[in-house]
Design a protein around this motif. Structure first.
Motif, mmCIF file in Angstrom:
data_model
loop_
_atom_site.group_PDB
_atom_site.id
_atom_site.type_symbol
_atom_site.label_atom_id
_atom_site.label_comp_id
_atom_site.label_asym_id
_atom_site.label_seq_id
_atom_site.Cartn_x
_atom_site.Cartn_y
_atom_site.Cartn_z
ATOM 1 N N PRO A 39 0.836 -1.202 0.000
ATOM 2 C CA PRO A 39 0.000 0.000 0.000
ATOM 3 C C PRO A 39 0.871 1.253 0.000
ATOM 4 O O PRO A 39 1.976 1.256 0.526
ATOM 5 N N GLU A 40 0.331 2.295 -0.624
ATOM 6 C CA GLU A 40 1.046 3.562 -0.613
ATOM 7 C C GLU A 40 1.112 4.098 0.816
ATOM 8 O O GLU A 40 0.099 4.121 1.515
ATOM 9 N N PRO A 41 2.294 4.508 1.265
ATOM 10 C CA PRO A 41 2.364 5.085 2.619
ATOM 11 C C PRO A 41 1.649 6.417 2.678
ATOM 12 O O PRO A 41 1.609 7.166 1.698
ATOM 13 N N LEU A 42 1.045 6.716 3.817
ATOM 14 C CA LEU A 42 0.392 8.008 4.000
ATOM 15 C C LEU A 42 1.446 9.102 4.027
ATOM 16 O O LEU A 42 2.537 8.928 4.565
ATOM 17 N N ARG A 43 1.108 10.250 3.447
ATOM 18 C CA ARG A 43 1.999 11.396 3.446
ATOM 19 C C ARG A 43 1.212 12.615 3.891
ATOM 20 O O ARG A 43 0.047 12.788 3.535
ATOM 21 N N LEU A 44 1.859 13.469 4.645
ATOM 22 C CA LEU A 44 1.189 14.662 5.140
ATOM 23 C C LEU A 44 0.930 15.647 4.014
ATOM 24 O O LEU A 44 1.820 15.974 3.241
ATOM 25 N N SER A 45 -0.301 16.124 3.932
ATOM 26 C CA SER A 45 -0.663 17.156 2.971
ATOM 27 C C SER A 45 -1.719 18.052 3.600
ATOM 28 O O SER A 45 -2.696 17.555 4.163
ATOM 29 N N ILE A 46 -1.514 19.352 3.541
ATOM 30 C CA ILE A 46 -2.493 20.326 4.026
ATOM 31 C C ILE A 46 -2.745 21.303 2.884
ATOM 32 O O ILE A 46 -1.862 22.074 2.514
ATOM 33 N N GLN A 47 -3.947 21.235 2.312
ATOM 34 C CA GLN A 47 -4.281 22.020 1.124
ATOM 35 C C GLN A 47 -5.498 22.893 1.400
ATOM 36 O O GLN A 47 -6.385 22.512 2.168
ATOM 37 N N PRO A 48 -5.567 24.071 0.772
ATOM 38 C CA PRO A 48 -6.777 24.893 0.919
ATOM 39 C C PRO A 48 -8.006 24.112 0.478
ATOM 40 O O PRO A 48 -7.981 23.424 -0.551
ATOM 41 N N ALA A 49 -9.073 24.206 1.258
ATOM 42 C CA ALA A 49 -10.320 23.541 0.889
ATOM 43 C C ALA A 49 -11.003 24.314 -0.230
ATOM 44 O O ALA A 49 -10.678 25.481 -0.494
ATOM 45 N N ALA A 50 -11.944 23.674 -0.889
ATOM 46 C CA ALA A 50 -12.679 24.337 -1.962
ATOM 47 C C ALA A 50 -13.385 25.575 -1.419
ATOM 48 O O ALA A 50 -13.956 25.561 -0.326
ATOM 49 N N GLU A 51 -13.333 26.659 -2.182
ATOM 50 C CA GLU A 51 -13.970 27.903 -1.750
ATOM 51 C C GLU A 51 -15.482 27.735 -1.670
ATOM 52 O O GLU A 51 -16.091 27.045 -2.489
ATOM 53 N N GLU A 52 -16.089 28.370 -0.680
ATOM 54 C CA GLU A 52 -17.527 28.325 -0.536
ATOM 55 C C GLU A 52 -18.096 29.672 -0.956
ATOM 56 O O GLU A 52 -17.532 30.726 -0.669
ATOM 57 N N THR A 53 -19.234 29.664 -1.622
ATOM 58 C CA THR A 53 -19.771 30.900 -2.186
ATOM 59 C C THR A 53 -20.112 31.922 -1.116
ATOM 60 O O THR A 53 -20.021 33.117 -1.350
ATOM 61 N N ASP A 54 -20.505 31.459 0.062
ATOM 62 C CA ASP A 54 -20.853 32.384 1.137
ATOM 63 C C ASP A 54 -19.930 32.156 2.331
ATOM 64 O O ASP A 54 -20.368 32.082 3.477
ATOM 65 N N ALA A 55 -18.634 32.025 2.046
ATOM 66 C CA ALA A 55 -17.672 31.748 3.109
ATOM 67 C C ALA A 55 -17.705 32.845 4.164
ATOM 68 O O ALA A 55 -17.899 34.021 3.855
ATOM 69 N N MET A 56 -17.524 32.448 5.427
ATOM 70 C CA MET A 56 -17.487 33.418 6.518
ATOM 71 C C MET A 56 -16.233 34.275 6.377
ATOM 72 O O MET A 56 -15.182 33.786 5.986
ATOM 73 N N PRO A 57 -16.349 35.562 6.681
ATOM 74 C CA PRO A 57 -15.157 36.410 6.604
ATOM 75 C C PRO A 57 -14.114 35.967 7.623
ATOM 76 O O PRO A 57 -14.430 35.585 8.741
ATOM 77 N N ARG A 58 -12.867 35.990 7.195
ATOM 78 C CA ARG A 58 -11.717 35.674 8.049
ATOM 79 C C ARG A 58 -11.681 34.212 8.496
ATOM 80 O O ARG A 58 -10.972 33.870 9.425
ATOM 81 N N LEU A 59 -12.447 33.359 7.844
ATOM 82 C CA LEU A 59 -12.392 31.926 8.131
ATOM 83 C C LEU A 59 -11.734 31.225 6.948
ATOM 84 O O LEU A 59 -12.262 31.252 5.836
ATOM 85 N N GLU A 60 -10.579 30.635 7.179
ATOM 86 C CA GLU A 60 -9.838 29.950 6.132
ATOM 87 C C GLU A 60 -9.875 28.453 6.400
ATOM 88 O O GLU A 60 -9.617 28.011 7.518
ATOM 89 N N ARG A 61 -10.182 27.686 5.365
ATOM 90 C CA ARG A 61 -10.383 26.248 5.526
ATOM 91 C C ARG A 61 -9.316 25.468 4.770
ATOM 92 O O ARG A 61 -8.917 25.851 3.676
ATOM 93 N N TYR A 62 -8.904 24.345 5.361
ATOM 94 C CA TYR A 62 -7.931 23.459 4.741
ATOM 95 C C TYR A 62 -8.428 22.021 4.832
ATOM 96 O O TYR A 62 -9.190 21.669 5.738
#
Length: 306
Positions: A36-59
């Motif tokens: 099996p492929e070993p797990l690797r750490l990845s932290i990526q921006p989440a998909a933008e939401e049309t009504d995203a809360m201000p100053r809330l950044e998602r990954y």
């Protein structure tokens, strides 16, 4: 928004499993099952939401230590953009899907209102501006990750690995990409129920990382109250500022357990209204609305404006 991909690093790779031989009905020899492929750490921006809360950044975070991908939400104070040279304390909170956005919460529409409360208390000069980091739980594996010991009937006991996820993977990412004050005295950890239990465990085992704790309605009952001997046997009193609470409508057993924890902390050297605050809330139950109603007091104790 920052993007980090640690796919080329082997620092957090999980160990590979040994090859398993399986029978091939169409061949005379056995073949090896692919590794099996070993797990690797990845932290990526989440998909933008049309009504995203201000100053809330998602990954979206894929850990190399635990298998489930999870969302991480970072809520920035208004001062973050206005004061580009300033650094801020950080408050890490479990069950992140229940903190900010009612569309993602376990009970739709019911959250801790964490961002709104932090903004209101900051504007009122009751607290200093802080960065809130919500780590979503792993759903079916929540119990495993939020429990420090294994129960003979219920399982669990992956709390140490979850702590490694926070300490070795997430906190370095946050400290690298945001203007934080990374020292323990400026780093808080908190949660409710099992989230309170794992916060207590990680605070006592890693006070070099977390110096402030928010322990709301903790599940002290887990594995025959195994958390209590662990705290009692800690060699020296760690430098921790602790918020502790319980609702009286959560059940008499849980109130007694939390009272017992409070007494233990006093015996170990904590002092009420100095580095410990304990609150019993009349008629408060065990849910997001109850924790939201007192989150302002949690912030006022842990992050007072000096």
């Amino acid at each position: 928004m920052p993007t980090t991909d640690f796919s080329q690093s082997n620092q957090f790779l999980s160990s590979s499993q040994p090859l398993q031989l399986i029978a091939d009905p169409y061949a005379e020899t056995a073949v090896s099952e692919p590794e099996p492929e070993p797990l690797r750490l990845s932290i990526q921006p989440a998909a933008e939401e049309t009504d995203a809360m201000p100053r809330l950044e998602r990954y979206t975070m894929q850990s190399a230590i635990l298998p489930d991908a999870r969302e991480v939400a970072v809520y920035l104070p208004t001062a973050y953009a206005r004061e580009p040279e300033r650094r801020f304390p950080v408050f890490y909170l479990h069950d992140g899907q229940n903190l900010f956005d009612g569309r993602k919460s376990y009970m739709a529409g019911h959250t801790w209102r964490a961002g709104e409360t932090a903004d209101r208390e900051t504007s009122a000069n009751s607290i200093e501006p802080i960065i809130l980091v919500g780590i979503a739980n792993a759903g079916l594996h929540r119990l495993d990750e939020y429990t420090p010991t294994r129960d003979a009937k219920m399982g669990g006991g992956e709390g140490s690995r979850y702590g490694r996820l926070l300490i070795e993977e997430l906190k370095p990412f946050i400290d690298k990409h945001y203007r934080t004050r990374p020292q323990p005295s400026e780093t808080a950890l908190g949660g409710s129920s099992l989230g309170g239990l794992i916060s207590l465990y990680l605070g006592f085992t890693r006070p070099d990382i977390f110096g402030r704790l928010a322990i709301l309605s903790p599940s002290i009952w887990w594995n025959q109250r195994s958390i209590l001997p662990l705290l009692a046997e800690t060699a020296t009193k760690p430098e921790l500022k602790i918020w502790l609470d319980i609702g009286t409508a959560e059940g008499s057993r849980h109130v007694r357990d939390t009272d017992r924890l409070h007494r233990l902390l006093l015996e170990r050297g904590w002092k009420d209204e100095v580095d410990l605050r304990y609150r019993r809330y009349p008629n408060a139950v065990h849910n997001e609305d109850a924790w939201a109603d007192r989150f302002d007091e949690v912030l006022q104790f842990l992050f007072p404006r000096l």
